[in-house]
Design a protein around this motif. Structure first.
Motif, mmCIF file in Angstrom:
data_model
loop_
_atom_site.group_PDB
_atom_site.id
_atom_site.type_symbol
_atom_site.label_atom_id
_atom_site.label_comp_id
_atom_site.label_asym_id
_atom_site.label_seq_id
_atom_site.Cartn_x
_atom_site.Cartn_y
_atom_site.Cartn_z
ATOM 1 N N ARG B 80 -53.545 -22.908 -15.066
ATOM 2 C CA ARG B 80 -53.292 -21.889 -14.032
ATOM 3 C C ARG B 80 -53.460 -20.476 -14.586
ATOM 4 O O ARG B 80 -53.859 -19.566 -13.873
ATOM 5 N N ARG B 81 -53.133 -20.313 -15.850
ATOM 6 C CA ARG B 81 -53.291 -18.987 -16.466
ATOM 7 C C ARG B 81 -54.781 -18.638 -16.581
ATOM 8 O O ARG B 81 -55.161 -17.476 -16.497
ATOM 9 N N ASP B 103 -49.995 -7.055 -5.143
ATOM 10 C CA ASP B 103 -48.880 -6.836 -6.068
ATOM 11 C C ASP B 103 -48.032 -8.101 -6.182
ATOM 12 O O ASP B 103 -47.617 -8.487 -7.278
ATOM 13 N N PHE B 104 -47.819 -8.769 -5.047
ATOM 14 C CA PHE B 104 -47.016 -9.994 -5.034
ATOM 15 C C PHE B 104 -47.677 -11.074 -5.892
ATOM 16 O O PHE B 104 -47.024 -11.696 -6.737
ATOM 17 N N PHE B 105 -48.965 -11.278 -5.687
ATOM 18 C CA PHE B 105 -49.629 -12.332 -6.459
ATOM 19 C C PHE B 105 -49.763 -11.955 -7.939
ATOM 20 O O PHE B 105 -49.666 -12.820 -8.806
ATOM 21 N N ALA B 107 -47.552 -10.293 -9.533
ATOM 22 C CA ALA B 107 -46.207 -10.599 -10.068
ATOM 23 C C ALA B 107 -46.044 -12.095 -10.264
ATOM 24 O O ALA B 107 -45.416 -12.535 -11.238
ATOM 25 N N CYS B 108 -46.606 -12.894 -9.341
ATOM 26 C CA CYS B 108 -46.530 -14.356 -9.476
ATOM 27 C C CYS B 108 -47.294 -14.834 -10.719
ATOM 28 O O CYS B 108 -47.011 -15.898 -11.255
ATOM 29 N N TYR B 109 -48.276 -14.032 -11.146
ATOM 30 C CA TYR B 109 -49.038 -14.382 -12.356
ATOM 31 C C TYR B 109 -48.444 -13.699 -13.587
ATOM 32 O O TYR B 109 -49.112 -13.579 -14.612
ATOM 33 N N ASP B 110 -47.208 -13.225 -13.448
ATOM 34 C CA ASP B 110 -46.478 -12.604 -14.560
ATOM 35 C C ASP B 110 -47.140 -11.338 -15.096
ATOM 36 O O ASP B 110 -47.003 -11.018 -16.283
ATOM 37 N N ARG B 116 -49.016 -3.433 -12.839
ATOM 38 C CA ARG B 116 -49.442 -3.917 -11.518
ATOM 39 C C ARG B 116 -50.051 -2.822 -10.638
ATOM 40 O O ARG B 116 -50.981 -3.092 -9.881
ATOM 41 N N ARG B 152 -57.311 -11.266 -4.963
ATOM 42 C CA ARG B 152 -56.067 -11.959 -5.338
ATOM 43 C C ARG B 152 -56.315 -12.934 -6.484
ATOM 44 O O ARG B 152 -55.539 -13.005 -7.426
#
Lengths: 328, 322
Positions: B80-81, B103-105, B107-110, B116, B152
């Protein structure tokens, strides 16, 4: 072998209590799902309309309670404020529980299934967001609004303090029961949301669960009560059963009474008033032949809170497992 | 170049033990780093199933797959990374603004919070959506939503992009925009593994192709090699100065040359000759030299006609749809 090839010791994992603040921050404060959901939930009019309608309903309900009692009480020196305080407090808490039961499934039953319906579930699952962070984020953001509703009604409950008759223990117990009810219903609805394909199905089953746990259990208790009466011989005047059977039935009946929010609240209040205790109390053994003269019981809230906390934990764990699982 | 995506004996069966249907059958494929791999096949051939297995969404029934050295089965987080995935649907939150979505996605990808803002701005610029930054996702056109979804999938700067039908349902302009974006991403060194129905687009940007039919990989390889392998006879088109006599002389000369077959006057282009040639580049060069020096033909153009991807597709598939 306990050491690496270079001979250096592997880094020791910090103790749980040291890891907790970091885990809490990662799961809640630094959770993108919480931020996104809260932003979405508080955007627009809906959140404020629901909050206003909720407080208006509670205010009207409290006013009606107060007015009804004040006008019907025929005391020479006016209505007893001690009793009004208790009635207002009980009424507000009862109405809050009812609203929590109605509102929580509506907020949580679409958390996971809604992602599926929007076709964003797979996108989230291919990110680095862990299943536990996704579920915690969804649950926490939905429940935070329910908690806001509970907290927003505290000023209404505090009216009872002005009138007197309500102790701090009663407030703490009632808020604990409210909170645990919201968390448990939220967790179960989230689990159902992860299981069901559509939000509609998840919502219907969540309401069915909420109805069964609030109305179904008292029904079970009502069925159980005659059995208890029959076995103990009190109702039918037959021969006295063994004391162990009676004690077991008393504990089962007490358990059924304690896992319903309404009966748990009322019974805890009765224990507080009659027995003057928050935790444990004893009653006389109703049958002869026992080596003990008393039966020790706990205040119902002490059963309700851990029981539904466990239900919530189990539902949360099952949801995380479900979300983590790859499609087969 | 090393393989960044590798599949060995990958299979996927749907259904239960009694009645199961194989959607992907024993798929073995390697995709090199930096390649633009077009995965083509009819509907229901197993393209999406393969992609879902590679993106860790679907558990393979048997076989193994690795992305950027990480096993899909054992190290899904590593996979996934390394990947950016864009499915064949939009998957957008309507109540979010464009920048919030990215920004949300991210953040989901750390992606750290301090990075960001910059990342979101860069991605919006890349997909030409900077001017729609504060608009709600719901208000975007289909093509814009598709570009946003592509942005995204790039939020964490992945090395591999897995795109399922990236241009499906888009109007011609939006398709061109997506194609240009893919070209740009390719120039940025990303490995792109994408499926498409639009063969001309695949031919335009792919370096490698794989053709899947009824769950089986029927052909795979370098685009040019594939065309050559599947069509051993090369079609050569030449144009001459002069009238019918010159063309007749050329045809006679060609007739006696080794490897030349099927000499034709194409009806769509008077003044030109088309012939099939069975030799390699050196032999073809020798044919041209002979025509010019030995026969004195005045040749204006002499080029090999590339066989389209449609030809390759039709040649390797049998029209089986699961």
């Amino acid at each position: 072998m306990g050491s690496t090839a270079t001979g250096a010791r592997p880094a020791k994992r910090p103790r749980l209590w040291k890891r907790l603040p970091g885990a809490f921050s990662r799961q809640l404060l630094d959770n993108p799902v919480v931020r996104k959901e809260l932003r979405g939930r508080m955007r627009g009019r809906r959140a404020f309309v629901v909050l206003t309608a909720y407080l208006l309903f509670l205010s009207c309900f409290t006013s009606v309670l107060y007015y009804t009692y004040a006008t019907s009480a025929e005391q020479p020196y006016g209505p007893d404020s001690y009793l009004i305080g208790k009635i207002v407090f009980g009424g507000v808490v009862g109405a809050q529980i009812l609203l929590v039961i109605f509102i929580t499934p509506a907020f949580t039953a679409g958390t996971i299934s809604g992602e599926r319906e929007r076709q964003t579930y797979d996108l989230l699952r291919t990110t680095l967001l862990s299943a536990s962070r996704l579920v915690t984020g969804k649950l926490a953001s939905a429940l935070s609004y329910v908690v806001l509703l509970i907290v927003a009604a505290v000023p209404l409950e505090s009216m009872a303090f002005l009138l007197g008759g309500v102790a701090l223990e009663e407030v703490v117990i009632s808020q604990l029961i409210l909170l645990v009810t919201a968390v448990a219903l939220g967790a179960v609805s989230t689990y159902l949301s992860s299981r069901m394909r559509t939000t509609l199905t998840a919502t219907v089953i969540s309401y069915a669960f909420a109805f069964l746990s609030t109305a179904g259990l008292p029904l079970l208790f009502m069925i159980f009560l005659p059995i208890l009466g029959f076995v103990s011989g009190g109702l039918y005047g037959v021969q006295e059963p063994h004391w162990l059977v009676v004690v077991t039935l008393i504990y089962i009946g007490g358990f059924l009474l304690a896992i319903n929010p309404f009966s748990a609240l009322i019974a805890s209040e009765l224990v507080l008033v009659e027995e003057q205790t928050v935790f444990f109390f004893s009653v006389a053994m109703p049958v002869s032949g026992s080596p003990y003269s008393q039966i020790w019981l706990v205040s119902p809230w002490l059963i309700y809170v851990p029981f539904f906390a466990l239900v919530a934990l189990l539902a949360y764990w099952l949801t995380v497992r479900r979300v983590r699982r790859r499609q087969r | 170049m090393s393989a960044i995506i590798e599949m060995r004996g990958l299979s996927k069966a749907y259904g239960n033990r009694r009645e199961s249907r194989l959607a992907v059958k024993d798929l073995t494929l390697s995709i090199k780093q930096g390649a633009v791999f077009g995965f083509i096949g009819p509907n229901g051939a197993g393209k999406t199933t393969t992609m879902r297995m590679l993106t860790t969404l679907l558990e393979p029934t048997s076989g193994e797959a690795w992305v950027a050295g990480c096993s899909v089965a054992k190290d899904p987080r590593g996979v996934r990374r390394a990947i950016g995935y864009m499915p064949d649907y939009f998957g957008v939150y309507d109540d979010m603004k464009v920048w919030e979505y990215l920004d949300f996605f991210a953040a989901c990808y750390d992606v750290p919070a301090e990075e960001r803002v910059g990342t979101t701005g860069d991605l919006l610029e890349l997909v030409d959506l900077s001017h729609r930054r504060d608009d709600f996702v719901d208000s975007l056109s289909r093509g814009m939503k598709q570009r946003l979804c592509l942005a995204r999938s790039l939020a964490h700067d992945p090395t591999v992009l897995i795109l399922d039908e990236p241009a499906s349902g888009l109007d011609p302009r939006a398709r061109i925009e997506i194609r240009e974006l893919l070209r740009e991403l390719c120039s940025m060194g990303k490995t792109i593994f994408f499926s498409s129905h639009i063969l001309s687009e695949v031919a335009d940007i792919c370096t490698h192709i794989g053709v899947i039919e009824d769950g089986r990989l029927v052909a795979a390889g370098n685009m040019e090699e594939m065309q050559r392998r599947l069509r051993p006879q090369r079609a050569v088109r030449m144009r001459l100065l002069g009238e019918a006599e010159a063309r007749q002389a050329a045809k006679e000369a060609l007739f006696h040359l080794e490897g030349v077959t099927d000499i034709q006057d194409p009806p769509d282009a008077p003044g030109e000759i088309v012939f099939d040639f069975g030799g390699d580049d050196a032999n073809l060069s020798a044919v041209l030299t002979t025509l010019v020096t030995d026969h004195g033909l005045r040749i204006v153009s002499f080029s090999e006609e590339s066989s389209g991807l449609e030809d390759v597709f039709l040649q390797v598939t049998q029209g089986i749809v699961s």
